[in-house]
Scaffold this active site. Structure first.
Site, PDB file in Angstrom:
ATOM      1  NE  ARG A 150      -7.536   4.931   1.907  1.00  0.00           N
ATOM      2  CZ  ARG A 150      -8.282   3.999   2.463  1.00  0.00           C
ATOM      3  NH1 ARG A 150      -9.562   4.227   2.704  1.00  0.00           N
ATOM      4  NH2 ARG A 150      -7.773   2.837   2.795  1.00  0.00           N
ATOM      5  NE  ARG A 165      -4.126  -1.523  -0.111  1.00  0.00           N
ATOM      6  CZ  ARG A 165      -5.259  -1.754   0.547  1.00  0.00           C
ATOM      7  NH1 ARG A 165      -5.613  -0.988   1.537  1.00  0.00           N
ATOM      8  NH2 ARG A 165      -6.033  -2.743   0.189  1.00  0.00           N
ATOM      9  NE  ARG A 209      -9.958   6.448  -4.043  1.00  0.00           N
ATOM     10  CZ  ARG A 209     -11.255   6.601  -3.937  1.00  0.00           C
ATOM     11  NH1 ARG A 209     -11.913   7.291  -4.852  1.00  0.00           N
ATOM     12  NH2 ARG A 209     -11.910   6.091  -2.936  1.00  0.00           N
ATOM     13  CE1 TYR A 237     -12.328  -8.145   1.576  1.00  0.00           C
ATOM     14  CE2 TYR A 237     -10.559  -9.634   0.969  1.00  0.00           C
ATOM     15  CZ  TYR A 237     -11.009  -8.540   1.674  1.00  0.00           C
ATOM     16  OH  TYR A 237     -10.154  -7.851   2.490  1.00  0.00           O
ATOM     17  CG  ASP A 285      -8.599  -3.839  -4.805  1.00  0.00           C
ATOM     18  OD1 ASP A 285      -8.127  -3.103  -3.929  1.00  0.00           O
ATOM     19  OD2 ASP A 285      -9.295  -4.838  -4.555  1.00  0.00           O
TER      20      ASP A 285
HETATM   21  O1  CP3 Z   1       0.336   0.291  -3.294  1.00  0.00           O
HETATM   22  C1  CP3 Z   1      -0.088  -0.883  -3.372  1.00  0.00           C
HETATM   23  O2  CP3 Z   1       0.108  -1.734  -2.489  1.00  0.00           O
HETATM   24  C2  CP3 Z   1      -0.790  -1.303  -4.637  1.00  0.00           C
HETATM   25  C3  CP3 Z   1      -2.200  -1.179  -4.641  1.00  0.00           C
HETATM   26  C4  CP3 Z   1      -3.126  -2.149  -3.927  1.00  0.00           C
HETATM   27  C5  CP3 Z   1      -4.481  -1.809  -3.655  1.00  0.00           C
HETATM   28  N1  CP3 Z   1      -5.092  -2.919  -3.164  1.00  0.00           N
HETATM   29  C6  CP3 Z   1      -5.133  -0.528  -3.912  1.00  0.00           C
HETATM   30  C7  CP3 Z   1      -6.193  -0.115  -2.971  1.00  0.00           C
HETATM   31  C8  CP3 Z   1      -2.932  -3.475  -3.517  1.00  0.00           C
HETATM   32  C9  CP3 Z   1      -1.672  -4.332  -3.529  1.00  0.00           C
HETATM   33  C10 CP3 Z   1      -4.198  -3.937  -3.040  1.00  0.00           C
HETATM   34  C11 CP3 Z   1      -4.429  -5.330  -2.559  1.00  0.00           C
HETATM   35  C12 CP3 Z   1      -5.639  -5.630  -1.806  1.00  0.00           C
HETATM   36  N2  CP3 Z   1      -6.907  -5.177  -2.028  1.00  0.00           N
HETATM   37  C13 CP3 Z   1      -5.703  -6.560  -0.756  1.00  0.00           C
HETATM   38  C14 CP3 Z   1      -4.568  -7.381  -0.261  1.00  0.00           C
HETATM   39  C15 CP3 Z   1      -3.623  -6.557   0.492  1.00  0.00           C
HETATM   40  C16 CP3 Z   1      -3.895  -6.486   1.942  1.00  0.00           C
HETATM   41  O3  CP3 Z   1      -4.099  -5.353   2.402  1.00  0.00           O
HETATM   42  O4  CP3 Z   1      -3.824  -7.519   2.566  1.00  0.00           O
HETATM   43  C17 CP3 Z   1      -7.031  -6.615  -0.310  1.00  0.00           C
HETATM   44  C18 CP3 Z   1      -7.538  -7.467   0.826  1.00  0.00           C
HETATM   45  C19 CP3 Z   1      -7.780  -5.742  -1.132  1.00  0.00           C
HETATM   46  C20 CP3 Z   1      -9.242  -5.489  -1.086  1.00  0.00           C
HETATM   47  C21 CP3 Z   1      -9.500  -4.110  -0.667  1.00  0.00           C
HETATM   48  N3  CP3 Z   1      -9.237  -3.009  -1.432  1.00  0.00           N
HETATM   49  C22 CP3 Z   1     -10.055  -3.685   0.546  1.00  0.00           C
HETATM   50  C23 CP3 Z   1     -10.455  -4.591   1.693  1.00  0.00           C
HETATM   51  C24 CP3 Z   1     -10.137  -2.287   0.490  1.00  0.00           C
HETATM   52  C25 CP3 Z   1     -10.756  -1.367   1.497  1.00  0.00           C
HETATM   53  C26 CP3 Z   1      -9.923  -1.194   2.700  1.00  0.00           C
HETATM   54  C27 CP3 Z   1      -9.283   0.145   2.690  1.00  0.00           C
HETATM   55  O5  CP3 Z   1      -8.064   0.217   2.902  1.00  0.00           O
HETATM   56  O6  CP3 Z   1     -10.021   1.136   2.511  1.00  0.00           O
HETATM   57  C28 CP3 Z   1      -9.579  -1.879  -0.737  1.00  0.00           C
HETATM   58  C29 CP3 Z   1      -9.436  -0.488  -1.204  1.00  0.00           C
HETATM   59  C30 CP3 Z   1      -8.108  -0.106  -1.776  1.00  0.00           C
HETATM   60  N4  CP3 Z   1      -7.353  -0.809  -2.666  1.00  0.00           N
HETATM   61  C31 CP3 Z   1      -7.425   1.102  -1.486  1.00  0.00           C
HETATM   62  C32 CP3 Z   1      -6.230   1.094  -2.237  1.00  0.00           C
HETATM   63  C33 CP3 Z   1      -5.159   2.166  -2.311  1.00  0.00           C
HETATM   64  C34 CP3 Z   1      -7.981   2.162  -0.512  1.00  0.00           C
HETATM   65  C35 CP3 Z   1      -7.919   3.548  -0.984  1.00  0.00           C
HETATM   66  C36 CP3 Z   1      -9.032   4.091  -1.813  1.00  0.00           C
HETATM   67  O7  CP3 Z   1     -10.245   3.848  -1.576  1.00  0.00           O
HETATM   68  O8  CP3 Z   1      -8.653   4.864  -2.700  1.00  0.00           O
END
Ligand code: CP3
Length: 343
Positions: free
Chosen positions: A27, A23, A36, A149, A72
């Site tokens: 944000r 990540r 965003r 999920y 994602d």
């Molecule tokens: O910088 C990076 O790591 C690359 C981008 C990336 C995102 N998601 C973008 C994202 C990566 C590698 C992921 C993987 C991901 N997505 C995982 C596995 C990683 C982990 O954390 O274990 C999972 C479980 C997801 C599913 C997911 N996506 C969830 C549960 C959420 C909501 C939780 C949250 O943090 O708000 C997301 C949203 C998400 N994916 C964001 C980002 C940057 C949140 C920011 C936004 O809404 O813009």
């Protein structure tokens, strides 16, 4: 040294310990928040130029040793027949969760080179942009984490419905996990064809299982994914959290690098895995919220426990939290590079 991340994945000597962050795009970065404000998360993921920009933001600002594709984990669900949305403040919502054998049998395999073409195009563009710079990591979710999920309908902590399906209809579970493994193996291969130089398989929530269940319900499917990508020649990172009790089994399932979260000291985790594999981790992401002296002390502790052995990729035990001050992320990169400089 631009290849120190790939060299560490292969347990070769490096000039400094490589560092990147799960990540690292997100944000906590003001430039990401600005993107965003203009676009939804899924628009960023599905528009190659925007995914390229989000990927490069942390690379420019932080001086990390690897870029991770901005995408994602959940993207493959929709073309399988599991549509979802991201709802503000709530994370992903699966519109019609998968609950029965009939739901599972209605899912389909798809061609990632068509249905996820924008992701692969972003990889091609990124390789051009990153030429002469740091390597690019592609990624996908592992069957347990993706299935959780799809079945729970969103984020979960107890995974009760997922486990109920596993225990109640093991044959249906294995059909679902097998389908996910086939899709993910193919998707990861397509990412390497497009230019990904390393891969990370996220099994973020698999620590919810005990070792016997892991071996019965998960390991064969994860092993199939590693078998599918083995010939691609790129290192693969096998990541999970809460997996101290599963490390030996995860190691058997595969991976050139195994993720260690913060619940075990790095040297103890590495001891459980054995020396013949690289490790990635293991700083608690919460430390980056707090006072600088404790943060730096714990960075040094991780490095001390790695002891300069070849095969350590510095990272957090899980993703950067949204409230993290950017200066603290920068301070970690600088400290890792300074403290680990090999004379
Ligand atoms: O910088 C990076 O790591 C690359 C981008 C990336 C995102 N998601 C973008 C994202 C990566 C590698 C992921 C993987 C991901 N997505 C995982 C596995 C990683 C982990 O954390 O274990 C999972 C479980 C997801 C599913 C997911 N996506 C969830 C549960 C959420 C909501 C939780 C949250 O943090 O708000 C997301 C949203 C998400 N994916 C964001 C980002 C940057 C949140 C920011 C936004 O809404 O813009």
């Amino acid at each position: 040294m631009k290849d120190r991340f790939l060299r560490a994945c292969r347990r070769e000597a490096v000039d400094r310990t490589p560092v990147w962050f799960m990540r690292q795009a997100g944000r906590y970065l003001p430039e990401y928040r600005a993107l965003r404000r203009e676009h939804t998360l899924l628009t960023l993921c599905r528009t190659p130029d925007l995914a390229v920009e989000a990927t490069l933001q942390p690379v420019r600002r932080l001086g990390v040793d690897a870029a991770i594709l901005f995408s994602d984990l959940l993207l493959p669900l929709e073309p399988m027949g599991i549509p979802f949305e991201f709802q503000a403040g709530e994370g992903p919502v699966i519109l019609k969760p998968v609950r029965t054998a009939a739901d599972i049998d209605a899912l389909r395999r798809f061609e990632p080179r068509e249905d996820l073409a924008p992701v692969l195009q972003a990889i091609r563009l990124l390789r051009r942009e990153l030429e002469g710079g740091v390597p690019l990591i592609g990624f996908a979710g592992a069957p347990f984490t993706l299935a959780s999920y799809a079945i729970e309908g969103g984020h979960s902590t107890a995974f009760a419905l997922t486990k109920a399906l596993m225990y109640g209809d093991p044959a249906a579970w294995h059909r679902l996990a097998g389908l996910l493994a086939a899709i993910v193996g193919d998707y990861l291969r397509a990412q390497v064809e497009a230019g990904a130089q390393a891969l990370q398989l996220f099994d973020s929530w698999v620590g919810a299982l005990d070792e016997a269940d892991y071996r019965e319900f998960v390991l064969p499917h994860v092993r199939a994914i590693f078998a599918a990508v083995r010939g691609s020649g790129v290192p693969v990172i096998h990541f999970g959290t809460g997996t101290g009790h599963l490390l030996a089994a995860q190691r058997e399932a595969g991976g050139d690098v195994i993720g260690l979260d913060w619940r075990l000291p790095l040297d103890e985790g590495w001891r459980r895995l054995g020396d013949a594999v690289a490790v990635q981790g293991n700083l608690d992401p919460t430390l980056l919220l707090g006072p600088r002296p404790r943060l730096i002390e714990r960075v040094d502790d991780v490095l001390r426990r790695a002891g300069g052995r070849p095969g350590h990729v510095f990272n957090l035990g899980h993703g950067v939290l949204p409230a993290t001050p950017v200066e603290n992320v920068l301070a970690v990169v600088e400290r890792v590079h300074d403290q680990s400089a090999r004379g």
